[in-house]
Design an enzyme around this catalytic site. Structure first.
Site, PDB file in Angstrom:
ATOM      1  N   GLN A  51       0.815  -1.220   0.000  1.00  0.00           N
ATOM      2  CA  GLN A  51       0.000   0.000   0.000  1.00  0.00           C
ATOM      3  C   GLN A  51       0.847   1.267   0.000  1.00  0.00           C
ATOM      4  O   GLN A  51       0.330   2.353  -0.253  1.00  0.00           O
ATOM      5  CB  GLN A  51      -0.936   0.014   1.217  1.00  0.00           C
ATOM      6  CG  GLN A  51      -2.032  -1.048   1.155  1.00  0.00           C
ATOM      7  CD  GLN A  51      -2.967  -0.915   2.344  1.00  0.00           C
ATOM      8  OE1 GLN A  51      -2.682  -1.432   3.413  1.00  0.00           O
ATOM      9  NE2 GLN A  51      -4.060  -0.202   2.154  1.00  0.00           N
ATOM     10  N   HIS A 140      -3.876  -8.381   1.713  1.00  0.00           N
ATOM     11  CA  HIS A 140      -3.137  -7.389   0.916  1.00  0.00           C
ATOM     12  C   HIS A 140      -1.817  -7.965   0.429  1.00  0.00           C
ATOM     13  O   HIS A 140      -1.431  -7.770  -0.724  1.00  0.00           O
ATOM     14  CB  HIS A 140      -2.817  -6.143   1.764  1.00  0.00           C
ATOM     15  CG  HIS A 140      -3.891  -5.096   1.748  1.00  0.00           C
ATOM     16  ND1 HIS A 140      -4.384  -4.546   0.591  1.00  0.00           N
ATOM     17  CD2 HIS A 140      -4.549  -4.477   2.757  1.00  0.00           C
ATOM     18  CE1 HIS A 140      -5.306  -3.634   0.889  1.00  0.00           C
ATOM     19  NE2 HIS A 140      -5.425  -3.577   2.204  1.00  0.00           N
TER      20      HIS A 140
END
Ligand code: NI
Length: 178
Positions: A51, A140
């Site tokens: 991210q 993720h």
């Protein structure tokens, strides 16, 4: 320390599987410290390395929200070994998918294996919010978003919003390349 830019849904790095961390050095500690600062600045409770545009298998979680007073914690090379208990619904959001909150079904308990920033290995049973956040962050690191876990109908209802976020993400990437 530094607050880093958060990559948005549609950025290809968010679909990549993270690479296992082998070096437990100062650079890793710095990366974790930057991620913690970025997470706190964004008022998030968890953040995965991709991210912020990095490829290693590292996530940080604000465990202070779960255990009062505990400092944010880094999880290196996290692997969920076991999921158990009931499937429970909980409304999730994600710093990479602004303004989208949807109920996601997940198992209420997990057994997770991870390393800390010194490389020491740990196995921990978690439940409740911590189990929830660690499942979201481990997803993720495998290139999976919480919206991937919604029913086809829910995803369809979100598709316009997701497309708009992805277009913005691509625009940001092009600007940063200049
Ligand atoms: Ni997220």
């Amino acid at each position: 320390m530094a607050v880093l830019a958060i990559r948005k849904y549609g950025d290809p790095i968010l679909r990549k599987k993270a690479i296992k961390v082998a070096e437990f050095d100062a650079a890793l500690q710095q990366a974790a410290a930057n991620m913690i600062e970025t997470m706190q600045a964004a008022k998030g409770i968890g953040l995965a390395a991709n991210q912020v545009g990095q490829t290693h298998a590292l996530c940080v979680v604000d465990v202070g929200l779960i255990t009062e007073g505990a400092p944010p914690q880094a999880f290196v090379n996290p692997v969920i070994l076991q999921e158990s208990g009931k499937e429970v619904g909980y409304e999730e959001g994600c710093l990479s998918i602004p303004d989208v909150n949807e109920e996601v079904m997940r198992k209420e308990r997990i057994l997770i294996r991870y390393q800390d920033l010194t490389g020491a290995e740990h196995e921990q049973e978690c439940e409740g919010t911590l189990a929830r956040v660690l499942q979201h962050e481990t997803d993720h690191l495998n290139g999976v978003f919480f919206v991937d876990r919604l029913s086809p109908l829910r995803r369809k209802l979100l598709s316009k919003k997701l497309k708009a976020i992805a277009e913005e993400a691509m625009q940001e990437l092009r600007q940063n390349r200049r």
